[in-house]
Design a protein around this motif. Structure first.
Motif, PDB file in Angstrom:
ATOM      1  N   GLY A   8     -29.763 -29.876  12.311  1.00 55.73           N
ATOM      2  CA  GLY A   8     -29.544 -30.302  13.381  1.00 55.73           C
ATOM      3  C   GLY A   8     -30.423 -31.294  14.103  1.00 55.73           C
ATOM      4  O   GLY A   8     -31.132 -32.060  13.367  1.00 55.73           O
ATOM      5  N   ARG A  38     -23.603 -19.587  16.591  1.00 57.24           N
ATOM      6  CA  ARG A  38     -24.347 -20.532  17.481  1.00 57.24           C
ATOM      7  C   ARG A  38     -24.453 -19.462  18.768  1.00 57.24           C
ATOM      8  O   ARG A  38     -23.800 -18.742  19.135  1.00 57.24           O
ATOM      9  CB  ARG A  38     -23.607 -21.687  17.957  1.00 57.24           C
ATOM     10  CG  ARG A  38     -22.421 -21.581  18.660  1.00 57.24           C
ATOM     11  CD  ARG A  38     -21.752 -22.966  18.723  1.00 57.24           C
ATOM     12  NE  ARG A  38     -20.429 -22.830  19.709  1.00 57.24           N
ATOM     13  CZ  ARG A  38     -19.910 -24.009  19.777  1.00 57.24           C
ATOM     14  NH1 ARG A  38     -19.945 -24.945  18.940  1.00 57.24           N
ATOM     15  NH2 ARG A  38     -18.826 -24.026  20.412  1.00 57.24           N
ATOM     16  N   ALA A  40     -26.126 -20.268  22.556  1.00 57.94           N
ATOM     17  CA  ALA A  40     -26.673 -21.332  23.743  1.00 57.94           C
ATOM     18  C   ALA A  40     -27.451 -20.642  24.741  1.00 57.94           C
ATOM     19  O   ALA A  40     -27.605 -19.352  24.573  1.00 57.94           O
ATOM     20  CB  ALA A  40     -25.333 -22.083  24.595  1.00 57.94           C
ATOM     21  N   ARG A  45     -24.926 -14.895  20.880  1.00 58.09           N
ATOM     22  CA  ARG A  45     -24.339 -15.497  19.533  1.00 58.09           C
ATOM     23  C   ARG A  45     -23.133 -14.913  19.151  1.00 58.09           C
ATOM     24  O   ARG A  45     -23.006 -13.914  19.191  1.00 58.09           O
ATOM     25  CB  ARG A  45     -25.643 -14.846  18.389  1.00 58.09           C
ATOM     26  CG  ARG A  45     -25.488 -15.591  17.559  1.00 58.09           C
ATOM     27  CD  ARG A  45     -26.573 -15.318  16.511  1.00 58.09           C
ATOM     28  NE  ARG A  45     -27.982 -15.428  16.591  1.00 58.09           N
ATOM     29  CZ  ARG A  45     -29.006 -15.029  16.067  1.00 58.09           C
ATOM     30  NH1 ARG A  45     -28.851 -14.734  14.745  1.00 58.09           N
ATOM     31  NH2 ARG A  45     -30.315 -15.154  16.758  1.00 58.09           N
ATOM     32  N   THR A  90     -23.730 -27.769  22.150  1.00 58.76           N
ATOM     33  CA  THR A  90     -25.219 -27.555  22.150  1.00 58.76           C
ATOM     34  C   THR A  90     -25.512 -26.173  22.178  1.00 58.76           C
ATOM     35  O   THR A  90     -25.087 -25.312  22.959  1.00 58.76           O
ATOM     36  CB  THR A  90     -25.620 -28.023  23.700  1.00 58.76           C
ATOM     37  OG1 THR A  90     -25.647 -29.660  23.595  1.00 58.76           O
ATOM     38  CG2 THR A  90     -27.105 -27.817  23.625  1.00 58.76           C
ATOM     39  N   ALA A  91     -26.441 -25.824  21.067  1.00 61.75           N
ATOM     40  CA  ALA A  91     -26.655 -24.510  20.898  1.00 61.75           C
ATOM     41  C   ALA A  91     -27.688 -24.315  19.632  1.00 61.75           C
ATOM     42  O   ALA A  91     -27.905 -25.458  18.979  1.00 61.75           O
ATOM     43  CB  ALA A  91     -25.549 -23.710  20.624  1.00 61.75           C
ATOM     44  N   VAL A  92     -28.353 -23.395  19.444  1.00 62.29           N
ATOM     45  CA  VAL A  92     -28.942 -23.135  18.159  1.00 62.29           C
ATOM     46  C   VAL A  92     -27.993 -22.589  17.201  1.00 62.29           C
ATOM     47  O   VAL A  92     -27.545 -21.480  17.521  1.00 62.29           O
ATOM     48  CB  VAL A  92     -30.162 -22.047  18.391  1.00 62.29           C
ATOM     49  CG1 VAL A  92     -30.935 -21.946  16.943  1.00 62.29           C
ATOM     50  CG2 VAL A  92     -31.279 -22.749  19.271  1.00 62.29           C
ATOM     51  N   TYR A  93     -27.953 -23.112  16.050  1.00 60.38           N
ATOM     52  CA  TYR A  93     -26.792 -22.896  15.064  1.00 60.38           C
ATOM     53  C   TYR A  93     -27.610 -21.817  13.887  1.00 60.38           C
ATOM     54  O   TYR A  93     -28.643 -22.491  13.496  1.00 60.38           O
ATOM     55  CB  TYR A  93     -26.187 -24.108  14.510  1.00 60.38           C
ATOM     56  CG  TYR A  93     -25.147 -24.582  15.296  1.00 60.38           C
ATOM     57  CD1 TYR A  93     -25.560 -25.251  16.441  1.00 60.38           C
ATOM     58  CD2 TYR A  93     -23.881 -24.210  14.994  1.00 60.38           C
ATOM     59  CE1 TYR A  93     -24.751 -25.881  17.226  1.00 60.38           C
ATOM     60  CE2 TYR A  93     -22.946 -24.943  15.857  1.00 60.38           C
ATOM     61  CZ  TYR A  93     -23.292 -25.697  17.128  1.00 60.38           C
ATOM     62  OH  TYR A  93     -22.218 -25.882  17.771  1.00 60.38           O
ATOM     63  N   GLY A 112     -32.239 -20.707  12.030  1.00 57.91           N
ATOM     64  CA  GLY A 112     -31.770 -21.497  13.336  1.00 57.91           C
ATOM     65  C   GLY A 112     -31.844 -22.825  13.186  1.00 57.91           C
ATOM     66  O   GLY A 112     -33.312 -23.239  12.909  1.00 57.91           O
ATOM     67  N   THR A 113     -31.039 -23.662  13.522  1.00 56.36           N
ATOM     68  CA  THR A 113     -31.226 -24.999  13.791  1.00 56.36           C
ATOM     69  C   THR A 113     -30.700 -25.537  15.117  1.00 56.36           C
ATOM     70  O   THR A 113     -29.529 -25.335  15.513  1.00 56.36           O
ATOM     71  CB  THR A 113     -31.040 -26.061  12.445  1.00 56.36           C
ATOM     72  OG1 THR A 113     -31.154 -27.286  12.744  1.00 56.36           O
ATOM     73  CG2 THR A 113     -29.390 -26.015  12.378  1.00 56.36           C
ATOM     74  N   LEU A 114     -31.489 -26.243  15.893  1.00 54.21           N
ATOM     75  CA  LEU A 114     -30.961 -26.885  17.141  1.00 54.21           C
ATOM     76  C   LEU A 114     -30.078 -28.164  17.158  1.00 54.21           C
ATOM     77  O   LEU A 114     -30.366 -28.960  16.686  1.00 54.21           O
ATOM     78  CB  LEU A 114     -32.305 -27.024  17.994  1.00 54.21           C
ATOM     79  CG  LEU A 114     -31.768 -27.611  19.483  1.00 54.21           C
ATOM     80  CD1 LEU A 114     -31.019 -26.457  20.338  1.00 54.21           C
ATOM     81  CD2 LEU A 114     -32.931 -28.046  20.200  1.00 54.21           C
ATOM     82  N   THR A 116     -28.472 -30.584  19.653  1.00 54.73           N
ATOM     83  CA  THR A 116     -28.242 -31.234  21.329  1.00 54.73           C
ATOM     84  C   THR A 116     -27.094 -32.168  21.301  1.00 54.73           C
ATOM     85  O   THR A 116     -27.254 -33.102  20.545  1.00 54.73           O
ATOM     86  CB  THR A 116     -29.388 -31.305  21.698  1.00 54.73           C
ATOM     87  OG1 THR A 116     -30.357 -30.372  21.545  1.00 54.73           O
ATOM     88  CG2 THR A 116     -29.189 -31.761  23.077  1.00 54.73           C
TER      89      THR A 116
END
Length: 119
Positions: A8, A38, A40, A45, A90-93, A112-114, A116
């Motif tokens: 991310g 993901r 947001a 999720r 844009t979200a945490v995946y 999770g990986t962000l 943006t």
């Protein structure tokens, strides 16, 4: 089974990123399917893309044609290639794996990986 997601970061509108998810365990296991979800801020999720060990894929409509999920069964890894990124991406995946050992099976989440995407 531990899942480690990475890749991310911050990217401009229209840019690309490649997410990786590595599964590891002290026990012998095989991956039946992996998925990328993901989440947001203030949203639930949801599944973005999934792939089975045989390579069958599924995508949410909003990413079709832009994202590609792949799996490396030998390395117990999955990838999400994301192109033409938009601010709405844009979200945490999170990655999720459905795995099985000789006498057990389970579903596991990565941390999770962000991602943006700036406008």
């Amino acid at each position: 089974v531990q899942l480690q997601a990475s890749g991310g970061g911050l990217v401009q509108n229209g840019g690309s990123l490649r997410l990786s998810c590595a599964a590891s365990s002290g026990n012998i296991f095989s991956i039946n399917a992996m998925g990328w979800y993901r989440q947001a801020p203030d949203q639930q999720r949801y599944l973005v893309a999934s792939i089975t060990s045989s390579g069958a894929t599924n995508y949410v409509d909003s990413v079709k044609g832009r994202f590609t999920i792949s799996i490396d069964n030998a390395k117990n890894m999955a990838f999400l290639e994301m192109n033409s990124l938009k601010p709405d991406d844009t979200a945490v995946y999170f990655c999720r794996a459905e795995v099985a050992g000789t006498t057990w099976s389970g579903k596991f989440w990565g941390q999770g990986t962000l991602v943006t995407v700036s406008s």
